[in-house]
Design a protein around this motif. Structure first.
Motif, PDB file in Angstrom:
ATOM      1  N   ALA A 121       0.841  -1.205   0.000  1.00 21.25           N
ATOM      2  CA  ALA A 121       0.000   0.000   0.000  1.00 21.25           C
ATOM      3  C   ALA A 121       0.875   1.253   0.000  1.00 21.25           C
ATOM      4  CB  ALA A 121      -0.913  -0.002   1.219  1.00 21.25           C
ATOM      5  N   GLY A 122       0.447   2.269  -0.764  1.00 22.66           N
ATOM      6  CA  GLY A 122       1.215   3.509  -0.861  1.00 22.66           C
ATOM      7  C   GLY A 122       1.364   4.188   0.490  1.00 22.66           C
ATOM      8  N   GLU A 123       0.276   4.248   1.256  1.00 21.35           N
ATOM      9  CA  GLU A 123       0.325   4.893   2.578  1.00 21.35           C
ATOM     10  C   GLU A 123      -0.788   4.331   3.449  1.00 21.35           C
ATOM     11  OE1 GLU A 123       0.207   9.185   2.359  1.00 21.35           O
ATOM     12  OE2 GLU A 123      -0.064   9.347   4.528  1.00 21.35           O
ATOM     13  N   VAL A 124      -0.443   3.978   4.675  1.00 18.87           N
ATOM     14  CA  VAL A 124      -1.463   3.559   5.642  1.00 18.87           C
ATOM     15  C   VAL A 124      -1.499   4.623   6.743  1.00 18.87           C
ATOM     16  CG1 VAL A 124      -2.245   1.745   7.217  1.00 18.87           C
ATOM     17  CG2 VAL A 124      -0.987   1.120   5.144  1.00 18.87           C
ATOM     18  N   ARG A 125      -2.693   5.122   7.029  1.00 20.28           N
ATOM     19  CA  ARG A 125      -2.859   6.166   8.051  1.00 20.28           C
ATOM     20  C   ARG A 125      -3.753   5.653   9.171  1.00 20.28           C
ATOM     21  NH1 ARG A 125      -4.960  10.806   3.825  1.00 20.28           N
ATOM     22  NH2 ARG A 125      -3.053  10.986   2.592  1.00 20.28           N
ATOM     23  N   VAL A 126      -3.489   6.109  10.381  1.00 14.32           N
ATOM     24  CA  VAL A 126      -4.453   5.896  11.463  1.00 14.32           C
ATOM     25  C   VAL A 126      -4.902   7.268  11.954  1.00 14.32           C
ATOM     26  CG1 VAL A 126      -3.627   3.626  12.193  1.00 14.32           C
ATOM     27  CG2 VAL A 126      -2.609   5.664  13.222  1.00 14.32           C
ATOM     28  N   ILE A 127      -6.201   7.383  12.248  1.00 10.41           N
ATOM     29  CA  ILE A 127      -6.786   8.660  12.672  1.00 10.41           C
ATOM     30  C   ILE A 127      -7.564   8.407  13.961  1.00 10.41           C
ATOM     31  CG2 ILE A 127      -8.248  10.603  12.005  1.00 10.41           C
ATOM     32  CD1 ILE A 127      -8.087   9.511   9.078  1.00 10.41           C
ATOM     33  N   ALA A 128      -7.148   9.066  15.038  1.00 11.77           N
ATOM     34  CA  ALA A 128      -7.801   8.827  16.338  1.00 11.77           C
ATOM     35  C   ALA A 128      -7.399   9.908  17.324  1.00 11.77           C
ATOM     36  CB  ALA A 128      -7.372   7.459  16.889  1.00 11.77           C
ATOM     37  N   PRO A 129      -8.224  10.111  18.365  1.00 13.36           N
ATOM     38  CA  PRO A 129      -7.762  10.967  19.468  1.00 13.36           C
ATOM     39  C   PRO A 129      -6.605  10.263  20.196  1.00 13.36           C
ATOM     40  CG  PRO A 129      -9.838   9.898  20.036  1.00 13.36           C
ATOM     41  CD  PRO A 129      -9.556   9.550  18.598  1.00 13.36           C
ATOM     42  N   ASP A 130      -5.777  11.032  20.881  1.00  9.19           N
ATOM     43  CA  ASP A 130      -4.600  10.456  21.565  1.00  9.19           C
ATOM     44  C   ASP A 130      -4.979   9.306  22.489  1.00  9.19           C
ATOM     45  OD1 ASP A 130      -2.986  12.180  20.290  1.00  9.19           O
ATOM     46  OD2 ASP A 130      -2.666  13.531  22.009  1.00  9.19           O
ATOM     47  N   THR A 131      -6.146   9.419  23.151  1.00  6.69           N
ATOM     48  CA  THR A 131      -6.538   8.396  24.126  1.00  6.69           C
ATOM     49  C   THR A 131      -6.870   7.062  23.462  1.00  6.69           C
ATOM     50  OG1 THR A 131      -8.778   9.286  24.013  1.00  6.69           O
ATOM     51  CG2 THR A 131      -7.437   9.947  25.920  1.00  6.69           C
ATOM     52  N   LEU A 132      -7.110   7.073  22.142  1.00  4.47           N
ATOM     53  CA  LEU A 132      -7.439   5.826  21.446  1.00  4.47           C
ATOM     54  C   LEU A 132      -6.315   5.365  20.517  1.00  4.47           C
ATOM     55  CD1 LEU A 132     -11.249   6.225  20.670  1.00  4.47           C
ATOM     56  CD2 LEU A 132     -10.131   5.072  22.584  1.00  4.47           C
ATOM     57  N   LEU A 133      -5.096   5.851  20.813  1.00  2.00           N
ATOM     58  CA  LEU A 133      -3.916   5.358  20.096  1.00  2.00           C
ATOM     59  C   LEU A 133      -3.109   4.472  21.044  1.00  2.00           C
ATOM     60  CD1 LEU A 133      -2.753   8.628  18.315  1.00  2.00           C
ATOM     61  CD2 LEU A 133      -3.679   6.573  17.204  1.00  2.00           C
ATOM     62  N   PRO A 134      -2.528   3.377  20.555  1.00  4.32           N
ATOM     63  CA  PRO A 134      -1.717   2.533  21.431  1.00  4.32           C
ATOM     64  C   PRO A 134      -0.369   3.191  21.722  1.00  4.32           C
ATOM     65  CG  PRO A 134      -1.690   1.673  19.180  1.00  4.32           C
ATOM     66  CD  PRO A 134      -2.628   2.854  19.183  1.00  4.32           C
ATOM     67  N   ALA A 135       0.267   2.787  22.811  1.00  2.00           N
ATOM     68  CA  ALA A 135       1.556   3.375  23.198  1.00  2.00           C
ATOM     69  C   ALA A 135       2.613   3.149  22.125  1.00  2.00           C
ATOM     70  CB  ALA A 135       2.003   2.767  24.529  1.00  2.00           C
ATOM     71  N   ASP A 136       2.510   2.040  21.395  1.00  2.00           N
ATOM     72  CA  ASP A 136       3.533   1.720  20.383  1.00  2.00           C
ATOM     73  C   ASP A 136       3.130   2.169  18.983  1.00  2.00           C
ATOM     74  OD1 ASP A 136       1.473  -0.064  19.949  1.00  2.00           O
ATOM     75  OD2 ASP A 136       2.748  -1.829  19.715  1.00  2.00           O
ATOM     76  N   VAL A 137       2.266   3.191  18.897  1.00  2.00           N
ATOM     77  CA  VAL A 137       1.722   3.575  17.580  1.00  2.00           C
ATOM     78  C   VAL A 137       2.830   3.945  16.590  1.00  2.00           C
ATOM     79  CG1 VAL A 137       1.307   6.011  18.194  1.00  2.00           C
ATOM     80  CG2 VAL A 137      -0.092   4.899  16.426  1.00  2.00           C
ATOM     81  N   ASP A 138       3.940   4.524  17.091  1.00  2.00           N
ATOM     82  CA  ASP A 138       5.000   4.964  16.178  1.00  2.00           C
ATOM     83  C   ASP A 138       5.742   3.800  15.533  1.00  2.00           C
ATOM     84  OD1 ASP A 138       4.397   7.600  16.608  1.00  2.00           O
ATOM     85  OD2 ASP A 138       5.773   7.783  18.310  1.00  2.00           O
ATOM     86  N   THR A 139       5.562   2.596  16.081  1.00  2.00           N
ATOM     87  CA  THR A 139       6.273   1.434  15.517  1.00  2.00           C
ATOM     88  C   THR A 139       5.371   0.604  14.599  1.00  2.00           C
ATOM     89  OG1 THR A 139       5.643  -0.062  17.297  1.00  2.00           O
ATOM     90  CG2 THR A 139       7.627   1.269  17.660  1.00  2.00           C
ATOM     91  N   LEU A 140       4.111   1.015  14.448  1.00  2.00           N
ATOM     92  CA  LEU A 140       3.158   0.162  13.734  1.00  2.00           C
ATOM     93  C   LEU A 140       3.303   0.212  12.209  1.00  2.00           C
ATOM     94  CD1 LEU A 140      -0.209   0.588  15.702  1.00  2.00           C
ATOM     95  CD2 LEU A 140       1.392  -1.325  15.736  1.00  2.00           C
ATOM     96  N   GLY A 141       3.887   1.309  11.704  1.00  2.00           N
ATOM     97  CA  GLY A 141       4.020   1.412  10.253  1.00  2.00           C
ATOM     98  C   GLY A 141       2.884   2.190   9.618  1.00  2.00           C
ATOM     99  N   ALA A 142       2.333   3.150  10.379  1.00  2.00           N
ATOM    100  CA  ALA A 142       1.242   3.981   9.848  1.00  2.00           C
ATOM    101  C   ALA A 142       1.530   5.447  10.163  1.00  2.00           C
ATOM    102  CB  ALA A 142      -0.089   3.556  10.468  1.00  2.00           C
ATOM    103  N   GLN A 143       1.043   6.336   9.294  1.00  2.00           N
ATOM    104  CA  GLN A 143       1.095   7.777   9.571  1.00  2.00           C
ATOM    105  C   GLN A 143      -0.021   8.092  10.566  1.00  2.00           C
ATOM    106  OE1 GLN A 143       3.460   9.761   8.056  1.00  2.00           O
ATOM    107  NE2 GLN A 143       4.180   7.798   7.231  1.00  2.00           N
ATOM    108  N   VAL A 144       0.293   8.891  11.580  1.00  2.00           N
ATOM    109  CA  VAL A 144      -0.686   9.135  12.650  1.00  2.00           C
ATOM    110  C   VAL A 144      -1.303  10.530  12.494  1.00  2.00           C
ATOM    111  CG1 VAL A 144      -1.041   9.226  15.152  1.00  2.00           C
ATOM    112  CG2 VAL A 144       0.682   7.660  14.173  1.00  2.00           C
ATOM    113  N   TYR A 145      -2.631  10.582  12.541  1.00  2.00           N
ATOM    114  CA  TYR A 145      -3.371  11.845  12.459  1.00  2.00           C
ATOM    115  C   TYR A 145      -4.334  11.934  13.641  1.00  2.00           C
ATOM    116  CZ  TYR A 145      -1.976  12.217   7.524  1.00  2.00           C
ATOM    117  OH  TYR A 145      -1.266  12.317   6.355  1.00  2.00           O
TER     118      TYR A 145
END
Ligand code: CP
Length: 322
Positions: A190-214
Motif C-alpha cells: 500500500a502507498g500509505e497507511v494512516r491511522v486517525i484517532a484521538p490520543d486516548t485511542l492510540l496505542p503506546a507503540d503507535v510509532d512502531t506500527l508502520g502507519a502515519q498518525v493523524y
C-alpha cells in the motif's frame, strides 16, 4: 522460525499477518479469488476437506467471524463442531485439557477466538503435529483473517495496492483488526497507511506500527482511497477514554460530508459490528461508497483459502469421486 510457518515456508497455522512474506499474503488472496468463483456457482460446495473436522472454539461473542468460518468449512465439505465454551469452562477444565480432549476426537483444525492476546499461539504450540490453528481474534493482538478479507475486498474494488492511501479511523488502541490490517496492507505494498484517532485511542507503540498518525479527521482523510471505520471497543476500555459517544461522533464519526476531502471514488469499510451514529452514520454505511457487506461475503472465500492452505490442500488437488 515462526510457529505459523513450516520449514518449506508454507502456512502451518494462521496467527498473525505480522512478518508474513508478501508472496504468501498474495497467495491467500489468489486462492480466495478461486474460491469466490466457486461461491458464485449454483453448487457452492467442493470436497477439498471431506473427512476433516474443524472445531470452532469461541470464548468471545462473534456474528460474522464464527458463521463465515463455519460456512467456509461446510463449503469445503468438512465436518464442523461449534463448542459452547462457556458451558465447558465453568466446570473448571483447563484450556490444555479441553484441547487434548477435542484432539482425541481427531480434530484437524481449531478456529480460536479468545479475549487473551496470545491465546491462539498457545493453542498452536500445544496441538499435535498436523493439526492447524486459525486465530479468529485474540485480545488486542491480531485478527488476521479479518485483515485478509479486508485486503481482498480492497483489491477487488481498487486493484493494485501501490497507489492506495488507506485511512483507518477510530479505536486503534484496542483494535486487533487495525494491527493486522496495517501489517497486511504494508506488506502488500500500500502507498500509505494512516491511522486517525484521538490520543486516548492510540496505542503506546503507535510509532512502531508502520502507519502515519493523524488526530485531525479532515487531514487524515485527505485524498484517501479507502476509509475504514473501527468500532469503539467499550468492553476493552478501562476508565473513561472518551467524553461521550456524541462527542466522539462530532469529531471522528464518518459522514458523507466528512468524506468530501477523500478521493471522489473512495470506498468505505467497517469490520463490524457497526454502531450507527457513533463511528459512522447510516447514510454512509448503507450508501453507494459502502462495501461493508462485501467484506462479510468475502470472508467466506478468504477463510476457505486459509483453511486449505494450513492443511496443505490445493484448490487444484484432484477431487475424489463423490
Ligand atoms: N469483524 C468481526 O470480527 O465481527 P464478529 O465479532 O461479529 O466476528
Amino acid at each position: 522460525m515462526s510457529v505459523q510457518i513450516d520449514a518449506q515456508g508454507d502456512l502451518r497455522h494462521f496467527l498473525t499477518t505480522e512478518g508474513l512474506d508478501p508472496r504468501l499474503l498474495g497467495r491467500i488472496l489468489d486462492t480466495a479469488e478461486s474460491f469466490a468463483g466457486v461461491l458464485g456457482k449454483s453448487v457452492k460446495t467442493v470436497p477439498l476437506l471431506r473427512g476433516r473436522t474443524v472445531v470452532n472454539l469461541f470464548f468471545e461473542s462473534s456474528t460474522r467471524t464464527r458463521t463465515t468460518f463455519e460456512l467456509a468449512a461446510k463449503r469445503l465439505s468438512a465436518d464442523v463442531l461449534n463448542i459452547a465454551v462457556d458451558t465447558t469452562t465453568t466446570k473448571g477444565e483447563s484450556l490444555l485439557d479441553m484441547l487434548r480432549n477435542l484432539q482425541a476426537m481427531q480434530a484437524d483444525m481449531f478456529v480460536v477466538r479468545h479475549h487473551q492476546s496470545g491465546a491462539a499461539e498457545y493453542f498452536a504450540r500445544h496441538v499435535d503435529p498436523g493439526v492447524a490453528v486459525l486465530n479468529a481474534g485474540d485480545g488486542w493482538h491480531a485478527h488476521p483473517t479479518q485483515a485478509m478479507l479486508d485486503a481482498f475486498t480492497i483489491r477487488r474494488h481498487k486493484g493494485a495496492f501501490e497507489p492506495l492511501r488507506i485511512a483507518i479511523v477510530g479505536d486503534i488502541r484496542h483494535s486487533r483488526v487495525a494491527r493486522s490490517q496495517i501489517h497486511a496492507f504494508n506488506a502488500l505494498g500500500a502507498g500509505e497507511v494512516r491511522v486517525i484517532a484521538p490520543d486516548t485511542l492510540l496505542p503506546a507503540d503507535v510509532d512502531t506500527l508502520g502507519a502515519q498518525v493523524y488526530s485531525d479527521l479532515n487531514a487524515g482523510l485527505r485524498d484517501a482511497d479507502v476509509v475504514i471505520a473501527l468500532r469503539l471497543q467499550r468492553e476493552r476500555m478501562q476508565g473513561a477514554l472518551l467524553p461521550g459517544e456524541s462527542e466522539y461522533f462530532r469529531h471522528y464519526g464518518l459522514t458523507e460530508s466528512r468524506l468530501r476531502g477523500a478521493h471522489p471514488d473512495a470506498i468505505v469499510m467497517h469490520p463490524g459490528p457497526i454502531n450507527r451514529g457513533v463511528e459512522i452514520d447510516s447514510a454512509l454505511a448503507d450508501g453507494p461508497r459502502s462495501v461493508i457487506l462485501d467484506q462479510v461475503t468475502n470472508g467466506i472465500a478468504v477463510r476457505m483459502a486459509v483453511m486449505t492452505m494450513v492443511l496443505g490442500v490445493r484448490p487444484d488437488t484432484p477431487r475424489e469421486a463423490s
